[in-house]
Design a protein around this motif. Structure first.
Motif, short mmCIF file in Angstrom:
data_model
loop_
_atom_site.label_atom_id
_atom_site.label_comp_id
_atom_site.label_asym_id
_atom_site.label_seq_id
_atom_site.Cartn_x
_atom_site.Cartn_y
_atom_site.Cartn_z
N LEU A 1 3.00 -9.75 5.36
CA LEU A 1 1.83 -8.93 5.07
C LEU A 1 2.09 -7.47 5.40
CD1 LEU A 1 -1.07 -9.16 4.06
CD2 LEU A 1 -1.81 -9.50 6.43
N ARG A 2 2.74 -7.23 6.54
CA ARG A 2 3.06 -5.85 6.92
C ARG A 2 4.04 -5.24 5.92
NH1 ARG A 2 4.51 -6.67 12.01
NH2 ARG A 2 6.74 -6.76 11.62
N LEU A 3 5.01 -6.02 5.46
CA LEU A 3 6.00 -5.53 4.51
C LEU A 3 5.35 -5.24 3.15
CD1 LEU A 3 8.89 -4.94 3.56
CD2 LEU A 3 9.15 -7.40 3.14
N SER A 4 4.55 -6.17 2.65
CA SER A 4 3.96 -6.00 1.32
C SER A 4 3.01 -4.80 1.28
CB SER A 4 3.23 -7.28 0.89
OG SER A 4 2.22 -7.63 1.82
N THR A 5 2.18 -4.66 2.31
CA THR A 5 1.28 -3.49 2.33
C THR A 5 2.06 -2.19 2.47
OG1 THR A 5 0.96 -3.83 4.72
CG2 THR A 5 -0.68 -4.79 3.24
N GLY A 6 3.13 -2.22 3.26
CA GLY A 6 3.97 -1.04 3.39
C GLY A 6 4.62 -0.65 2.08
N LEU A 7 5.05 -1.65 1.29
CA LEU A 7 5.67 -1.36 0.00
C LEU A 7 4.67 -0.75 -0.98
CD1 LEU A 7 7.95 -4.49 -0.49
CD2 LEU A 7 8.67 -2.16 0.00
N VAL A 8 3.43 -1.22 -0.93
CA VAL A 8 2.39 -0.63 -1.79
C VAL A 8 2.20 0.85 -1.43
CG1 VAL A 8 -0.07 -0.64 -2.35
CG2 VAL A 8 1.19 -2.80 -2.23
N LEU B 1 -6.27 -1.94 -4.00
CA LEU B 1 -4.92 -2.25 -3.53
C LEU B 1 -4.42 -1.21 -2.54
CD1 LEU B 1 -2.39 -4.07 -3.77
CD2 LEU B 1 -1.65 -2.60 -5.66
N LEU B 2 -4.59 0.07 -2.86
CA LEU B 2 -4.05 1.13 -2.02
C LEU B 2 -4.77 1.22 -0.68
CD1 LEU B 2 -2.22 3.56 -1.54
CD2 LEU B 2 -3.89 4.97 -2.75
N TYR B 3 -6.11 1.36 -0.72
CA TYR B 3 -6.84 1.54 0.52
C TYR B 3 -6.88 0.25 1.34
CZ TYR B 3 -8.18 6.19 -0.93
OH TYR B 3 -8.13 7.51 -1.29
N GLY B 4 -6.88 -0.89 0.66
CA GLY B 4 -6.78 -2.15 1.40
C GLY B 4 -5.45 -2.27 2.10
N SER B 5 -4.38 -1.89 1.42
CA SER B 5 -3.05 -1.94 2.04
C SER B 5 -2.96 -0.99 3.23
CB SER B 5 -1.97 -1.57 1.01
OG SER B 5 -1.93 -2.50 -0.05
N PHE B 6 -3.56 0.19 3.08
CA PHE B 6 -3.51 1.16 4.18
C PHE B 6 -4.25 0.63 5.40
CE2 PHE B 6 -5.02 4.84 6.55
CZ PHE B 6 -3.85 5.57 6.70
N LEU B 7 -5.44 0.07 5.20
CA LEU B 7 -6.22 -0.44 6.33
C LEU B 7 -5.53 -1.62 7.00
CD1 LEU B 7 -9.83 -0.24 4.84
CD2 LEU B 7 -8.83 1.25 6.57
N VAL B 8 -4.99 -2.55 6.19
CA VAL B 8 -4.30 -3.71 6.76
C VAL B 8 -3.04 -3.28 7.50
CG1 VAL B 8 -3.07 -5.84 6.18
CG2 VAL B 8 -5.26 -5.33 5.08
N HIS B 9 -2.28 -2.37 6.90
CA HIS B 9 -1.04 -1.91 7.53
C HIS B 9 -1.33 -1.22 8.86
CE1 HIS B 9 3.26 -1.26 6.97
NE2 HIS B 9 3.12 -0.06 7.48
N ALA B 10 -2.37 -0.40 8.89
CA ALA B 10 -2.74 0.28 10.14
C ALA B 10 -3.22 -0.71 11.19
CB ALA B 10 -3.82 1.33 9.86
N ALA B 11 -4.01 -1.70 10.76
CA ALA B 11 -4.51 -2.70 11.71
C ALA B 11 -3.37 -3.51 12.31
CB ALA B 11 -5.51 -3.61 11.03
N LEU B 12 -2.38 -3.88 11.49
CA LEU B 12 -1.24 -4.65 11.99
C LEU B 12 -0.39 -3.80 12.94
CD1 LEU B 12 -0.12 -6.57 8.77
CD2 LEU B 12 -1.33 -7.48 10.75
N ALA B 13 -0.30 -2.50 12.67
CA ALA B 13 0.44 -1.62 13.58
C ALA B 13 -0.24 -1.55 14.95
CB ALA B 13 0.56 -0.23 12.98
N LEU B 14 -1.57 -1.45 14.96
CA LEU B 14 -2.30 -1.42 16.22
C LEU B 14 -2.19 -2.75 16.95
CD1 LEU B 14 -5.50 0.53 15.10
CD2 LEU B 14 -3.64 1.38 16.53
#
Length: 558
Positions: A23-30, A71-84
């Motif tokens: 999930l972190r990889l796929s959102t990061g790729l987006v 897709l873009l804003y969802g990926s950004f929010l998920v990626h940030a949440a996983l980083a935290l």
């Protein structure tokens, strides 16, 4: 053909392992794809403002459509949440410099990005403000030049963070070292061209403003101020909340410090909840852990001095690993043992100068779902006794070329050639289902290739070459093993042993291929023929359900 639970257990463990990582990889790729298209749009400023505007129409059509926005804003929010979440889970912030830089850059991006998003996309949606390039560049380079510098800086920060993430993801691929010079050149060229285009376009807009005056702009709505406070409040609140939660956890644990005594009179005091391995790392004490502290190996094991009953009981995963390692009572895994009282330990495997280099240089070991194919020639020893040594070498090279071409063509890699046998791995660079399909296709291709070889060398052979192959899939440890120039990427584990045993069963059953039923079902294939048997496997108490194929070349992948 019924599927038993043990056939799928390795796949289930692997799926659970890669869920968060995937999930972190796929959102990061987006996000990286969006950033790349954005930078390329900026680079067209080298040509003209008109070229930037034409490309922006395509850019907006994709990323500001409803699917693109979600897709873009969802990926950004998920990626940030996983980083935290990853930041909170870390017991210590001691980490390699590259990891630290990637973390700092990633956490800083939202704070630089908020003004840009609010000033363009959000302002456009709230007030009808048309954020075309000429208007935005007028704001950034003419009215408030510091905004242009800030935008250039955030582009560099975001691009560097993304490139570091891609590097960490790709660095263990076998093609990556060859492609690295080209990829590195692209990683430098894209932001440089974007910054040149951005600056050139800003200069063109400044000249237009000087000649024609400022373009009229829609003033920002009053709600923009509220949006600004909300956005920054969420960003700062999330980061400070995670850091605060870490601090509260540390204070709660610090009330009951646990002292861990090592040989040579070394003592480390850590909060309750730390593992022995984390204590070693915190104090800078060398401590082996090939699997990275996930309880998948036993290299970090320690002997606990005193009464082991005072410490928490090992979890089922730790008990399984210790049992497979044949560990006696009083031995625990340092990565799993979280002492609740003072304890003395002795690491059983000491770090030495001969240990593997750090992860930046080598793939020390990773748990992966792979398919393993063994193939061997039956009766080749008797055939080779009738041939001259040079003729034997020629025949073997022809056979090895057939095997190697088939394996590589289907996306696998030849692990090793031993005598007249070969071992091949599938799934080192692909997902589990694809790995199983590739391995079955390679086995069929090898069988057909040997048939062609028999036809071409009929006079030289006298008797046709006969194959025996075994194929099994599951979770194994994949890593570089060996010493010096003899080091290579290989796999170890029960999966490899079972695949080797199935190849031996193929010889006994006079079959070209014996493949485990779980591998066939995971691949989702239809085989042309074959008998399903429960086969006893040496070294295993339970049987393995397998499909026996007298002719592997007839196997059809559907």
């Amino acid at each position: 053909m019924a599927v038993r639970e043990e056939d799928w257990s390795g796949g289930l463990r692997w799926n659970a392992l890669v869920t968060v990582r995937g999930l972190r990889l796929s959102t990061g790729l987006v996000i990286f794809t969006f950033l790349t298209t954005h930078l390329l749009n900026h680079a067209l400023g080298i040509v003209s403002l008109e070229a930037m505007a034409e490309a922006q129409d395509w850019f907006v059509a994709v990323w500001r459509s409803v699917p693109g926005t979600v897709l873009l804003y969802g990926s950004f929010l998920v990626h940030a949440a996983l980083a935290l979440l990853a930041l909170y889970r870390r017991r210590t912030l001691r980490m390699p410099g590259s990891d630290l830089w990637q973390l700092v850059l990633g956490l800083s991006i939202p704070f630089f990005l908020i003004p840009h998003v609010l000033g363009t996309r959000v302002r456009s949606a709230m007030s009808g403000f048309e954020d075309t390039y000429d208007i935005v560049l007028q704001l950034m380079w003419v009215e408030v030049p510091t905004n242009g510098l800030r935008q250039a800086f955030i582009l560099v920060v975001a691009w560097t963070h993304g490139c570091m993430g891609l590097h960490f993801w790709l660095r263990h691929r076998r093609w990556y070292p060859r492609a690295f010079p080209v990829l590195f050149a692209l990683a430098l060229m894209v932001p440089v061209l974007a910054l040149i285009g951005f600056a050139q376009a800003g200069r063109d807009v400044a000249m237009l403003v000087e000649a024609n005056g400022l373009k009229p702009m829609v003033p920002p709505p009053p709600a923009m101020g509220t949006a600004w406070w909300i956005a920054y409040g969420v960003a700062w609140g999330s980061l400070l909340g995670v850091l605060g939660a870490r601090g509260l956890r540390f204070l709660r644990q610090r009330r009951t410090l646990v002292r861990i005594r090592y040989p040579d009179r070394q003592t480390v005091a850590v909060p309750r909840g730390f593992t022995v391995l984390e204590a070693s790392r915190l104090a800078g004490i060398p401590h082996l852990s090939v699997c990275g502290g996930r309880g998948r190996c036993s290299t970090c094991r320690v002997r606990v001095l005193g009464d082991v009953a005072d410490q928490p009981e090992p979890a089922p995963e730790e008990r399984t690993t210790l049992a497979r390692a044949g560990a006696p009572p009083g031995v625990r895994l340092a990565c799993q043992l979280r002492p609740v009282s003072d304890v003395a330990v002795i690491p059983l495997l000491r770090a030495t100068a001969l240990d593997p280099p750090p992860a930046e240089q080598r793939w020390n070991g990773e748990e992966r779902f792979i398919a393993v194919l063994f193939c061997d020639l039956r009766g080749f020893t008797a055939l080779s006794e009738q041939k001259l040594p040079f003729d034997v070498v020629y025949l073997l090279n022809q056979y090895f070329a057939t095997v190697g071409n088939a394996v590589e063509r289907e996306g696998g890699r030849v692990d090793k050639f031993i005598g007249d046998g070969a071992m091949a791995l599938f799934g080192v660079e692909s997902e589990p289902t694809q790995a199983c399909r590739q391995a079955l296709a390679a086995a069929a291709a090898i069988a057909r290739g040997v048939e062609d070889l028999n036809g071409n060398l009929q006079r030289e052979l006298g008797h046709p070459l006969r194959l025996a192959m075994g194929l099994h899939a599951g979770v194994a440890i994949v890593g570089e093993m060996g010493y010096g120039p003899a080091t290579s990427l290989t796999a170890v584990g029960d999966v490899v042993n079972v695949a080797s045993r199935l190849e031996g069963m193929a010889k006994e059953l006079d079959a070209e291929l014996v493949v485990s039923d779980g591998t066939v079902r995971r691949a989702g294939v239809v085989l042309g023929s074959g008998e399903v048997l429960d086969l006893p496997v040496r070294g295993r108490t339970a049987t393995v359900r397998a499909v026996v194929l007298p002719r592997a070349g007839a196997a059809v992948v559907a």
